[in-house]
Write an enzyme that holds these catalytic residues in place. Structure first.
Site, PDB file in Angstrom:
ATOM      1  N   HIS A   1     -10.740 -10.960  -6.982  1.00 47.32           N
ATOM      2  CA  HIS A   1      -9.463 -10.324  -6.633  1.00 47.32           C
ATOM      3  C   HIS A   1      -9.483  -9.879  -5.164  1.00 47.32           C
ATOM      4  O   HIS A   1      -9.769  -8.708  -4.858  1.00 47.32           O
ATOM      5  CB  HIS A   1      -9.203  -9.116  -7.537  1.00 47.32           C
TER       6      HIS A   1
ATOM      7  N   THR B   1      16.868  23.959  -5.006  1.00 49.58           N
ATOM      8  CA  THR B   1      15.479  24.409  -4.891  1.00 49.58           C
ATOM      9  C   THR B   1      14.927  24.985  -6.188  1.00 49.58           C
ATOM     10  O   THR B   1      13.739  25.252  -6.289  1.00 49.58           O
ATOM     11  CB  THR B   1      15.357  25.484  -3.795  1.00 49.58           C
TER      12      THR B   1
ATOM     13  N   GLY C   1       4.735  10.531  -6.085  1.00 50.48           N
ATOM     14  CA  GLY C   1       3.913   9.966  -5.024  1.00 50.48           C
ATOM     15  C   GLY C   1       2.759  10.849  -4.606  1.00 50.48           C
ATOM     16  O   GLY C   1       2.447  10.944  -3.411  1.00 50.48           O
TER      17      GLY C   1
ATOM     18  N   GLU D   1      -7.109  -9.188  -3.236  1.00 52.44           N
ATOM     19  CA  GLU D   1      -6.079  -8.194  -2.910  1.00 52.44           C
ATOM     20  C   GLU D   1      -6.625  -6.777  -2.904  1.00 52.44           C
ATOM     21  O   GLU D   1      -6.061  -5.893  -2.242  1.00 52.44           O
ATOM     22  CB  GLU D   1      -4.905  -8.296  -3.886  1.00 52.44           C
TER      23      GLU D   1
ATOM     24  N   CYS E   1      -7.972 -15.261 -10.059  1.00 54.98           N
ATOM     25  CA  CYS E   1      -8.564 -14.986 -11.366  1.00 54.98           C
ATOM     26  C   CYS E   1      -7.970 -15.914 -12.425  1.00 54.98           C
ATOM     27  O   CYS E   1      -8.256 -17.106 -12.448  1.00 54.98           O
ATOM     28  CB  CYS E   1      -8.396 -13.507 -11.716  1.00 54.98           C
TER      29      CYS E   1
ATOM     30  N   GLY F   1      -4.361 -11.968 -15.136  1.00 55.67           N
ATOM     31  CA  GLY F   1      -3.687 -11.544 -16.357  1.00 55.67           C
ATOM     32  C   GLY F   1      -4.563 -11.846 -17.554  1.00 55.67           C
ATOM     33  O   GLY F   1      -5.609 -12.506 -17.428  1.00 55.67           O
TER      34      GLY F   1
ATOM     35  N   GLY G   1      -5.122 -17.108 -12.461  1.00 60.43           N
ATOM     36  CA  GLY G   1      -4.388 -18.131 -11.718  1.00 60.43           C
ATOM     37  C   GLY G   1      -5.270 -19.284 -11.292  1.00 60.43           C
ATOM     38  O   GLY G   1      -4.825 -20.439 -11.227  1.00 60.43           O
TER      39      GLY G   1
END
Length: 541
Positions: free
Chosen positions: A513, A187, A16, A515, A379, A352, A381
């Site tokens: 897009h 550790t 992360g 999102e 897109c 996709g 979709g």
């Protein structure tokens, strides 16, 4: 004076680093500082645009048209600072630049070497396009010890010397594993990782330790002793229930305090009220809705990272929890869609590439349209929704896309020419795959009174694109007569940007897009509206 923070990772990948960088950026921002975040990726690809989503996850696209690492999505979602092309570089780009200079004779006959030529190019990137930012946070991809990452580590080592401690800080993110059979946190992996970093000449100033169990004081003291840093500079990063809890969690552990101490700065305490409001809604929603996402990369959810987060943001805006039901589109090519979609309150078909699963996505669009279930096509979709409407509403049995080869009625075809600013972009089927799509932010004009114009409360919008094929505008008239409204178009009226079914409770397709621009503290209006429609649908079921 701009200060540079370099974040490296050790022990294992996927700890992360991107989230750590983004959360630290948000914390510094909440103290009143201006921040910028960038990613240095050691892989040889020029960019992730041609990499399989199973290999690399989502490709994040910036306003200026760069295909970048998905961590830049974290950067934007946590800070709201738009990423640019200059915020992501790969080994491929660095070597491309160095070899181009060599071919031009820029090195005046010198032998081109990793040091200084490659490392100098990396340092140029770190310094490039920096304005009045107080902090530039640079995440180094990969794990310390990876052979391909060595030039990047050498470059930031040199930068540390050139900038001095008053302008540079090294943060090392490691894993402190819990061995259940021994009942202990270990550790030693962190000690070895820091030793590896010291081997390339970098002494970390801080260590951020990912752990499943709280790290006691003795373990912290031990790591500080063996890693040659202050005990307060060993910061634990425990698992939390939401990524949006990370800024508050890191602040509680003293991460931003230690950064400010290193730079001898005394800013006001951070204002984390925005993150507290977000988490209040995440943890205490008023209800729940289920969204069926019908895609082709559902076995690796990082392929849809921004999409999943945008759905969460839509839930935050409506104060509901969004449960995502990930469905492989190929299922619907073997079995009936109703078996999997009867219990969902909304259906989303994401972007996709390729033929696999396409008919399943068309089946999902058909189910949503006929059963009056909210549908959101993004897109690819949107393109599948248009093909479904052409076949089943307009009676064009041979409707298809040339992406899969020749077809009787190319309702979707290869985009060969479009306008970007004052220039005309041209492509053909023989063009290189990398970087040749319609990429970045483009303007769309929305029809007055359309559903999408009402959602945006605007008739002109700018959204990010990433696609090579486009809905064929020549089929617009016949499709609109059949009930599919082309509500958004490019400024020249040649490229369909959005479609909708006015007679449906909520049925939208967008070529862009959305999102990519959604944030937890500023959810995208399309996702806010879509989840609201799903809430209404849940009340009918």
């Amino acid at each position: 004076m701009t200060r540079f923070i370099f974040i490296t990772g050790g022990v294992v990948s996927s700890l992360g680093k991107g989230l750590c960088s983004a959360a630290l950026g948000a914390l510094l921002q909440s103290r009143g500082y201006k921040v910028r975040l960038r990613k240095l990726d050691p892989y040889l690809n020029v960019d992730p645009g041609t990499m399989s989503p199973y290999q690399h996850g989502e490709v994040y696209v910036t306003d200026d048209g760069a295909e970048t690492d998905l961590d830049l999505g974290h950067y934007e979602r946590f800070t709201g600072v738009p990423s640019r092309t200059s915020d992501n570089v790969t080994t491929g780009q660095i070597y491309w630049k160095v070899l181009s200079r060599e071919r031009r004779g820029d090195y005046l006959g010198a032998t081109v070497q990793v040091i200084p030529h490659v490392t100098d190019a990396i340092k140029e990137f770190v310094h490039a396009d920096v304005g009045d930012e107080d902090f530039v946070i640079c995440e180094i991809g990969g794990t310390v010890g990876d052979i391909e990452g060595l030039p990047f580590l050498e470059a930031i080592r040199q930068l540390g010397n050139e900038l001095g401690r008053q302008r540079s800080l090294f943060v090392h993110l490691t894993l402190v594993p819990y061995i259940a059979s021994a009942g202990e946190l270990k550790t030693k992996p962190t000690q070895h990782s820091v030793k590896e970093l010291l081997g390339v000449g970098i002494q970390p100033d801080m260590i951020v330790c990912r752990a499943e169990q709280p790290i006691d004081r003795d373990a912290r003291r031990k790591m500080a002793l063996f890693c040659n840093i202050r005990e307060e500079a060993v910061v634990q990063a425990l698992d939390v229930d939401s990524i949006y809890a990370v800024p508050r969690s890191y602040h509680a552990e003293g991460l931003d305090d230690e950064v400010c101490r290193h730079f001898q700065m005394e800013p006001p305490a951070p204002d984390l009220s925005t993150w507290d409001r977000v988490m209040e809604r995440v943890r205490h929603p008023d209800g729940e809705v289920t969204i069926g996402v019908v895609g082709k990369y559902t076995s690796l959810l990082d392929s849809y990272k921004s999409l999943a987060e945008a759905l969460t943001h839509g839930g935050i805006a409506n104060n509901v929890r969004v449960k995502v039901k990930w469905l492989d589109a190929e299922l619907f090519e073997r079995e009936d869609a109703p078996a999997y979609l009867e219990d969902v309150h909304g259906i989303l078909v994401p972007g996709g590439f390729g033929e696999r699963g396409a008919e399943g996505k068309i089946a999902a669009a058909n189910f949503a349209r006929e059963r009056q279930v909210p549908y959101f096509g993004i897109c690819f979709g949107m393109q599948m929704a248009v093909i479904e409407a052409a076949r089943n509403l307009a009676g064009i049995a041979g409707a298809g896309t040339t992406e899969f080869g020749p077809c009787d009625d190319p309702v979707v075809g290869l985009l060969t020419e479009w306008t970007r600013g004052n220039t005309v972009e041209r492509r053909d089927s023989a063009s290189d795959k990398g970087g040749t799509m319609r990429l970045g932010a483009y303007t769309a004009h929305l029809a007055q009174g359309s559903r999408i114009a009402q959602i945006y409360d605007a008739v002109e919008i700018s959204e990010r694109h990433r696609h090579r094929y486009e809905v064929n505008v020549n089929y617009r008239e016949v499709l609109e007569k059949a009930g599919l409204h082309f509500a958004g178009m490019s400024p020249d009226g040649e490229l369909p940007e959005t479609v909708e079914v006015p007679s449906h409770p909520w049925y939208l397709g967008v070529q862009f897009h959305p999102e990519l621009k959604s944030k937890p503290f500023d959810p995208h209006p399309l996702f806010t509206s879509f989840i609201h429609a799903a809430v209404e649908q849940s009340r009918l079921m």
